[in-house]
Write a protein that holds these residues in place. Structure first.
Motif, PDB file in Angstrom:
ATOM      1  N   MET A  16       0.830  -1.199   0.000  1.00  0.00           N
ATOM      2  CA  MET A  16       0.000   0.000   0.000  1.00  0.00           C
ATOM      3  C   MET A  16       0.869   1.254   0.000  1.00  0.00           C
ATOM      4  SD  MET A  16      -3.056   1.135   2.568  1.00  0.00           S
ATOM      5  CE  MET A  16      -1.989   1.448   3.942  1.00  0.00           C
ATOM      6  N   ARG A  17       1.916   1.261   0.810  1.00  0.00           N
ATOM      7  CA  ARG A  17       2.824   2.417   0.839  1.00  0.00           C
ATOM      8  C   ARG A  17       3.490   2.624  -0.520  1.00  0.00           C
ATOM      9  NH1 ARG A  17       5.140   0.050   5.533  1.00  0.00           N
ATOM     10  NH2 ARG A  17       3.796   0.555   7.252  1.00  0.00           N
ATOM     11  N   ARG A  18       3.890   1.521  -1.150  1.00  0.00           N
ATOM     12  CA  ARG A  18       4.535   1.624  -2.464  1.00  0.00           C
ATOM     13  C   ARG A  18       3.588   2.200  -3.510  1.00  0.00           C
ATOM     14  NH1 ARG A  18       7.806  -4.100  -2.602  1.00  0.00           N
ATOM     15  NH2 ARG A  18       9.460  -3.438  -1.181  1.00  0.00           N
ATOM     16  N   LEU A  19       2.330   1.780  -3.485  1.00  0.00           N
ATOM     17  CA  LEU A  19       1.376   2.303  -4.458  1.00  0.00           C
ATOM     18  C   LEU A  19       1.093   3.786  -4.223  1.00  0.00           C
ATOM     19  CD1 LEU A  19      -1.148  -0.642  -4.815  1.00  0.00           C
ATOM     20  CD2 LEU A  19       0.399   0.259  -6.553  1.00  0.00           C
ATOM     21  N   VAL A  20       1.014   4.190  -2.970  1.00  0.00           N
ATOM     22  CA  VAL A  20       0.793   5.605  -2.668  1.00  0.00           C
ATOM     23  C   VAL A  20       1.995   6.442  -3.108  1.00  0.00           C
ATOM     24  CG1 VAL A  20       0.503   7.261  -0.784  1.00  0.00           C
ATOM     25  CG2 VAL A  20      -0.868   5.189  -0.837  1.00  0.00           C
ATOM     26  N   LEU A  21       3.204   5.942  -2.856  1.00  0.00           N
ATOM     27  CA  LEU A  21       4.405   6.657  -3.299  1.00  0.00           C
ATOM     28  C   LEU A  21       4.513   6.689  -4.820  1.00  0.00           C
ATOM     29  CD1 LEU A  21       7.068   5.539  -0.698  1.00  0.00           C
ATOM     30  CD2 LEU A  21       6.086   7.815  -1.001  1.00  0.00           C
ATOM     31  N   LEU A  22       4.149   5.602  -5.485  1.00  0.00           N
ATOM     32  CA  LEU A  22       4.142   5.584  -6.950  1.00  0.00           C
ATOM     33  C   LEU A  22       3.183   6.626  -7.491  1.00  0.00           C
ATOM     34  CD1 LEU A  22       4.914   4.232  -9.673  1.00  0.00           C
ATOM     35  CD2 LEU A  22       2.926   2.745  -9.304  1.00  0.00           C
ATOM     36  N   SER A  23       2.030   6.742  -6.867  1.00  0.00           N
ATOM     37  CA  SER A  23       1.054   7.742  -7.287  1.00  0.00           C
ATOM     38  C   SER A  23       1.603   9.158  -7.114  1.00  0.00           C
ATOM     39  CB  SER A  23      -0.231   7.572  -6.475  1.00  0.00           C
ATOM     40  OG  SER A  23      -1.136   8.591  -6.760  1.00  0.00           O
ATOM     41  N   ALA A  24       2.251   9.410  -5.992  1.00  0.00           N
ATOM     42  CA  ALA A  24       2.823  10.740  -5.756  1.00  0.00           C
ATOM     43  C   ALA A  24       3.939  11.050  -6.747  1.00  0.00           C
ATOM     44  CB  ALA A  24       3.346  10.833  -4.325  1.00  0.00           C
ATOM     45  N   TRP A  25       4.825  10.068  -6.996  1.00  0.00           N
ATOM     46  CA  TRP A  25       5.926  10.296  -7.943  1.00  0.00           C
ATOM     47  C   TRP A  25       5.409  10.522  -9.356  1.00  0.00           C
ATOM     48  CZ3 TRP A  25      10.364  12.053  -6.711  1.00  0.00           C
ATOM     49  CH2 TRP A  25      10.955  11.719  -5.515  1.00  0.00           C
ATOM     50  N   LEU A  26       4.394   9.773  -9.761  1.00  0.00           N
ATOM     51  CA  LEU A  26       3.831   9.981 -11.099  1.00  0.00           C
ATOM     52  C   LEU A  26       3.219  11.371 -11.227  1.00  0.00           C
ATOM     53  CD1 LEU A  26       2.107   6.620 -12.044  1.00  0.00           C
ATOM     54  CD2 LEU A  26       3.969   7.757 -13.243  1.00  0.00           C
ATOM     55  N   PHE A  27       2.534  11.808 -10.182  1.00  0.00           N
ATOM     56  CA  PHE A  27       1.930  13.138 -10.225  1.00  0.00           C
ATOM     57  C   PHE A  27       3.004  14.220 -10.313  1.00  0.00           C
ATOM     58  CE2 PHE A  27      -0.171  16.863  -8.381  1.00  0.00           C
ATOM     59  CZ  PHE A  27      -1.292  16.916  -9.200  1.00  0.00           C
ATOM     60  N   LEU A  28       4.045  14.093  -9.503  1.00  0.00           N
ATOM     61  CA  LEU A  28       5.126  15.075  -9.552  1.00  0.00           C
ATOM     62  C   LEU A  28       5.871  15.043 -10.883  1.00  0.00           C
ATOM     63  CD1 LEU A  28       6.570  14.797  -5.950  1.00  0.00           C
ATOM     64  CD2 LEU A  28       5.217  16.648  -6.922  1.00  0.00           C
ATOM     65  N   LEU A  29       6.064  13.852 -11.435  1.00  0.00           N
ATOM     66  CA  LEU A  29       6.705  13.730 -12.737  1.00  0.00           C
ATOM     67  C   LEU A  29       5.869  14.402 -13.823  1.00  0.00           C
ATOM     68  CD1 LEU A  29       8.965  12.366 -14.504  1.00  0.00           C
ATOM     69  CD2 LEU A  29       7.323  10.502 -14.800  1.00  0.00           C
ATOM     70  N   GLY A  30       4.573  14.202 -13.776  1.00  0.00           N
ATOM     71  CA  GLY A  30       3.692  14.841 -14.750  1.00  0.00           C
ATOM     72  C   GLY A  30       3.719  16.352 -14.647  1.00  0.00           C
ATOM     73  N   ILE A  31       3.680  16.871 -13.436  1.00  0.00           N
ATOM     74  CA  ILE A  31       3.748  18.324 -13.231  1.00  0.00           C
ATOM     75  C   ILE A  31       5.080  18.871 -13.731  1.00  0.00           C
ATOM     76  CG2 ILE A  31       3.817  20.137 -11.463  1.00  0.00           C
ATOM     77  CD1 ILE A  31       1.040  19.174 -11.689  1.00  0.00           C
ATOM     78  N   LEU A  32       6.163  18.169 -13.410  1.00  0.00           N
ATOM     79  CA  LEU A  32       7.487  18.600 -13.846  1.00  0.00           C
ATOM     80  C   LEU A  32       7.604  18.610 -15.370  1.00  0.00           C
ATOM     81  CD1 LEU A  32      10.371  19.407 -12.986  1.00  0.00           C
ATOM     82  CD2 LEU A  32      10.926  16.979 -13.047  1.00  0.00           C
ATOM     83  N   MET A  33       7.071  17.592 -16.004  1.00  0.00           N
ATOM     84  CA  MET A  33       7.130  17.544 -17.470  1.00  0.00           C
ATOM     85  C   MET A  33       6.325  18.679 -18.095  1.00  0.00           C
ATOM     86  SD  MET A  33       6.871  13.515 -18.214  1.00  0.00           S
ATOM     87  CE  MET A  33       7.998  13.180 -19.562  1.00  0.00           C
ATOM     88  N   GLN A  34       5.190  18.978 -17.521  1.00  0.00           N
ATOM     89  CA  GLN A  34       4.376  20.081 -18.047  1.00  0.00           C
ATOM     90  C   GLN A  34       5.082  21.423 -17.833  1.00  0.00           C
ATOM     91  OE1 GLN A  34       1.556  19.928 -19.837  1.00  0.00           O
ATOM     92  NE2 GLN A  34       1.673  17.707 -19.765  1.00  0.00           N
ATOM     93  N   LEU A  35       5.705  21.593 -16.680  1.00  0.00           N
ATOM     94  CA  LEU A  35       6.424  22.840 -16.420  1.00  0.00           C
ATOM     95  C   LEU A  35       7.628  22.996 -17.348  1.00  0.00           C
ATOM     96  CD1 LEU A  35       6.325  23.049 -12.524  1.00  0.00           C
ATOM     97  CD2 LEU A  35       5.086  24.463 -14.176  1.00  0.00           C
ATOM     98  N   LEU A  36       8.333  21.892 -17.611  1.00  0.00           N
ATOM     99  CA  LEU A  36       9.461  21.945 -18.533  1.00  0.00           C
ATOM    100  C   LEU A  36       9.001  22.316 -19.938  1.00  0.00           C
ATOM    101  CD1 LEU A  36      11.642  18.905 -17.457  1.00  0.00           C
ATOM    102  CD2 LEU A  36      12.202  21.325 -17.243  1.00  0.00           C
ATOM    103  N   MET A  37       7.868  21.821 -20.347  1.00  0.00           N
ATOM    104  CA  MET A  37       7.359  22.156 -21.678  1.00  0.00           C
ATOM    105  C   MET A  37       7.024  23.643 -21.774  1.00  0.00           C
ATOM    106  SD  MET A  37       7.469  20.067 -24.016  1.00  0.00           S
ATOM    107  CE  MET A  37       6.507  21.027 -25.134  1.00  0.00           C
ATOM    108  N   HIS A  38       6.416  24.186 -20.739  1.00  0.00           N
ATOM    109  CA  HIS A  38       6.032  25.599 -20.771  1.00  0.00           C
ATOM    110  C   HIS A  38       7.232  26.520 -20.568  1.00  0.00           C
ATOM    111  CE1 HIS A  38       1.798  24.967 -21.256  1.00  0.00           C
ATOM    112  NE2 HIS A  38       1.825  24.067 -20.274  1.00  0.00           N
ATOM    113  N   ALA A  39       8.311  25.984 -20.017  1.00  0.00           N
ATOM    114  CA  ALA A  39       9.516  26.793 -19.834  1.00  0.00           C
ATOM    115  C   ALA A  39      10.364  26.827 -21.107  1.00  0.00           C
ATOM    116  CB  ALA A  39      10.340  26.251 -18.677  1.00  0.00           C
TER     117      ALA A  39
END
Length: 80
Positions: A9-32
């Motif tokens: 359960m902890r691994r799935l929650v951390l995977l979800s958080a990392w995917l969300f942060l990765l997605g935000i980072l990729m979107q920010l890099l595109m707009h930068a």
């Protein structure tokens, strides 16, 4: 029945958080103004958008699985 352990359960929650942060980072890099080839520029926003969409689905499925009768009893022994 799918039994989820505390560690799983902890691994799935951390995977979800990392995917969300990765997605935000990729979107920010595109707009930068990420320099690169046109293929990379057309690929990165879709991967980031996919990561942002999948992360809540993983989190919600983890919650639903942990609320199933067999897993709910097992989750009572997890340290919070």
């Amino acid at each position: 029945m799918f039994l989820l352990s505390c560690k799983g359960m902890r691994r799935l929650v951390l995977l979800s958080a990392w995917l969300f942060l990765l997605g935000i980072l990729m979107q920010l890099l595109m707009h930068a103004g990420l320099p690169g080839s046109p293929i990379v520029l057309s690929f990165v926003p879709y991967v980031g958008f996919f990561a942002i969409l999948v992360s809540p689905l993983i989190l919600l499925s983890t919650v639903v699985i942990s609320l199933l009768p067999g897993d709910a009893e097992k989750m009572q022994s997890c340290k919070r």
